[in-house]
Write a protein that holds these residues in place. Structure first.
Motif, short mmCIF file in Angstrom:
data_model
loop_
_atom_site.label_atom_id
_atom_site.label_comp_id
_atom_site.label_asym_id
_atom_site.label_seq_id
_atom_site.Cartn_x
_atom_site.Cartn_y
_atom_site.Cartn_z
N LEU A 56 0.85 -1.19 0.00
CA LEU A 56 0.00 0.00 0.00
C LEU A 56 0.88 1.24 0.00
CD1 LEU A 56 0.00 1.22 3.26
CD2 LEU A 56 -0.97 -1.06 3.50
N GLU A 57 0.30 2.36 -0.35
CA GLU A 57 1.01 3.64 -0.31
C GLU A 57 0.17 4.64 0.46
OE1 GLU A 57 2.94 7.08 -3.25
OE2 GLU A 57 2.46 5.08 -4.05
N LEU A 58 0.84 5.41 1.33
CA LEU A 58 0.16 6.40 2.14
C LEU A 58 0.36 7.80 1.59
CD1 LEU A 58 1.07 5.18 5.74
CD2 LEU A 58 -0.90 4.57 4.34
N GLU A 59 -0.54 8.67 1.95
CA GLU A 59 -0.44 10.07 1.55
C GLU A 59 0.64 10.76 2.37
OE1 GLU A 59 -4.01 12.77 0.56
OE2 GLU A 59 -3.48 13.29 2.63
N SER A 60 1.60 11.35 1.73
CA SER A 60 2.69 12.17 2.30
C SER A 60 3.67 11.37 3.16
CB SER A 60 2.15 13.36 3.09
OG SER A 60 1.48 12.94 4.26
N LYS A 61 3.23 10.69 4.17
CA LYS A 61 4.12 9.90 5.01
C LYS A 61 4.17 8.48 4.46
CE LYS A 61 2.89 12.64 9.06
NZ LYS A 61 2.32 12.63 10.43
N HIS A 62 5.36 7.99 4.19
CA HIS A 62 5.48 6.73 3.46
C HIS A 62 6.02 5.59 4.32
CE1 HIS A 62 4.28 8.60 -0.26
NE2 HIS A 62 5.15 9.56 -0.04
N THR A 63 5.59 5.53 5.57
CA THR A 63 5.97 4.40 6.42
C THR A 63 4.75 3.88 7.16
OG1 THR A 63 6.43 5.62 8.49
CG2 THR A 63 8.17 5.60 6.82
N TYR A 64 4.80 2.63 7.56
CA TYR A 64 3.72 2.06 8.37
C TYR A 64 4.29 0.98 9.27
CZ TYR A 64 3.60 -1.39 4.51
OH TYR A 64 3.91 -2.32 3.55
N PHE A 65 3.44 0.41 10.13
CA PHE A 65 3.89 -0.59 11.09
C PHE A 65 3.19 -1.91 10.78
CE2 PHE A 65 4.56 3.51 13.01
CZ PHE A 65 5.83 3.39 13.56
N VAL A 66 3.98 -2.97 10.68
CA VAL A 66 3.49 -4.23 10.13
C VAL A 66 3.72 -5.38 11.11
CG1 VAL A 66 5.69 -4.67 8.96
CG2 VAL A 66 3.61 -5.73 8.08
N GLY A 67 2.81 -6.35 11.08
CA GLY A 67 2.88 -7.48 11.99
C GLY A 67 2.28 -7.13 13.34
N GLU A 68 2.02 -8.15 14.15
CA GLU A 68 1.37 -7.94 15.44
C GLU A 68 2.13 -6.95 16.31
OE1 GLU A 68 0.36 -10.53 19.46
OE2 GLU A 68 0.59 -11.56 17.53
N LEU A 69 3.46 -6.97 16.25
CA LEU A 69 4.27 -6.09 17.10
C LEU A 69 4.63 -4.78 16.41
CD1 LEU A 69 6.65 -8.70 18.76
CD2 LEU A 69 4.43 -7.84 19.56
N GLY A 70 4.29 -4.63 15.15
CA GLY A 70 4.48 -3.36 14.46
C GLY A 70 5.92 -3.05 14.09
N VAL A 71 6.51 -3.85 13.20
CA VAL A 71 7.84 -3.54 12.67
C VAL A 71 7.72 -2.35 11.73
CG1 VAL A 71 9.76 -4.40 11.27
CG2 VAL A 71 8.59 -5.94 12.87
N TRP A 72 8.62 -1.38 11.87
CA TRP A 72 8.56 -0.15 11.07
C TRP A 72 9.03 -0.44 9.65
CZ3 TRP A 72 11.59 5.02 12.10
CH2 TRP A 72 10.88 6.09 11.52
N SER A 73 8.18 -0.14 8.68
CA SER A 73 8.38 -0.53 7.30
C SER A 73 8.07 0.61 6.35
CB SER A 73 7.44 -1.72 7.00
OG SER A 73 7.39 -2.01 5.62
N GLN A 74 8.69 0.59 5.19
CA GLN A 74 8.32 1.54 4.13
C GLN A 74 7.08 1.04 3.40
OE1 GLN A 74 11.05 3.02 1.27
NE2 GLN A 74 12.64 3.53 2.74
#
Length: 250
Positions: A224-242
């Motif tokens: 997926l792609e986000l507006e303006s901020k291009h990072t998100y948190f993935v997996g149950e524990l939220g690994v920081w990802s592009q």
């Protein structure tokens, strides 16, 4: 849903995946197709409404994000989703630093339930403390540290490709110390393999040749792609990802 066309390096490189021979580490992976930078179905994304499987994320959903420069976490809308079929995927096995420290404090073994796994394409970028954004294939399994949404960090236990197994929908990952004995990762029916961390050991399938293109496990992947901020948190524990702009400079 659009086809993922995120930019990335032109060639994939073999990472330090295990304590195998140096010659294994130096083999090039020239034949792996590049450009997916995505996760398998079932991988959860942290949104304003809780975690949600990546394949069910829709345009307009509000996803937890954070600027690379730091500051407060916020929610940003999804502006694009993507799917790529028949993509090579790797397994990233990791352990929160807090679990390691608790085991040391109590002089006990780390609980099996503390381990987590991400299954994703080798060109996807994750935030590594002290280094910035690195592709999964560039990670050093006994040195690099990942950032989690809670503020905790995580050490990498193993990172390596998944190979074909004798069962459709299940990938085989070589062992850390013995490349002929590994484990099966179940990716059937939308499973992400995140908690699938301690299966019984399985010997290397007879048809598998390590680091050979024909032996790699392949499946559909999503991003997926986000507006303006291009990072998100993935997996149950939220690994920081592009996000899917993973080849761009943030």
């Amino acid at each position: 849903m659009m086809t993922c066309t995120c930019k990335n390096d032109s060639q994939l490189h073999k990472p330090t995946t295990s304590k195998l021979s140096e010659s294994k580490h130096l083999q090039a992976i020239d034949t792996v197709s590049a450009g997916e930078c995505c996760y398998v179905a079932g991988t959860t994304i942290h949104t304003k409404d809780g975690t949600k499987p990546i394949e069910h994320i829709e345009i307009g959903d509000l996803v937890l994000t954070q600027q690379v420069e730091g500051g407060e976490k916020a929610y940003a809308p999804v502006i694009k989703t993507s799917r790529t079929d028949n993509a090579v995927v790797w397994s990233l096995f990791y352990l929160p630093t807090s679990a390691t420290e608790e085991a040391k404090r109590t002089k006990t073994l780390v609980q099996a339930s503390a381990y987590r796994r991400l299954t994703l394409t080798p060109d996807h970028r994750l935030w590594v403390l002290g280094k910035g954004w690195l592709q999964v294939q560039q990670l050093d399994f006994d040195a690099d540290v990942l950032q989690l949404a809670s503020g905790d960090t995580a050490g990498i236990v193993q990172v390596s490709p998944l190979y074909l197994s004798d069962t459709d929908g299940m990938g085989w990952q070589q062992g850390i110390f013995d490349e002929t004995s590994g484990q099966l990762i179940d990716l059937r029916n939308g499973a992400s393999g995140e908690l699938d961390v301690f299966r019984l050991k399985e010997h290397q399938p007879g048809s598998v040749e390590l680091w050979d293109e024909a032996s790699y496990f392949r499946c559909a992947v999503f991003n997926l792609e986000l507006e303006s901020k291009h990072t998100y948190f993935v997996g149950e524990l939220g690994v920081w990802s592009q996000d899917s702009s993973c080849g761009d400079t943030l």
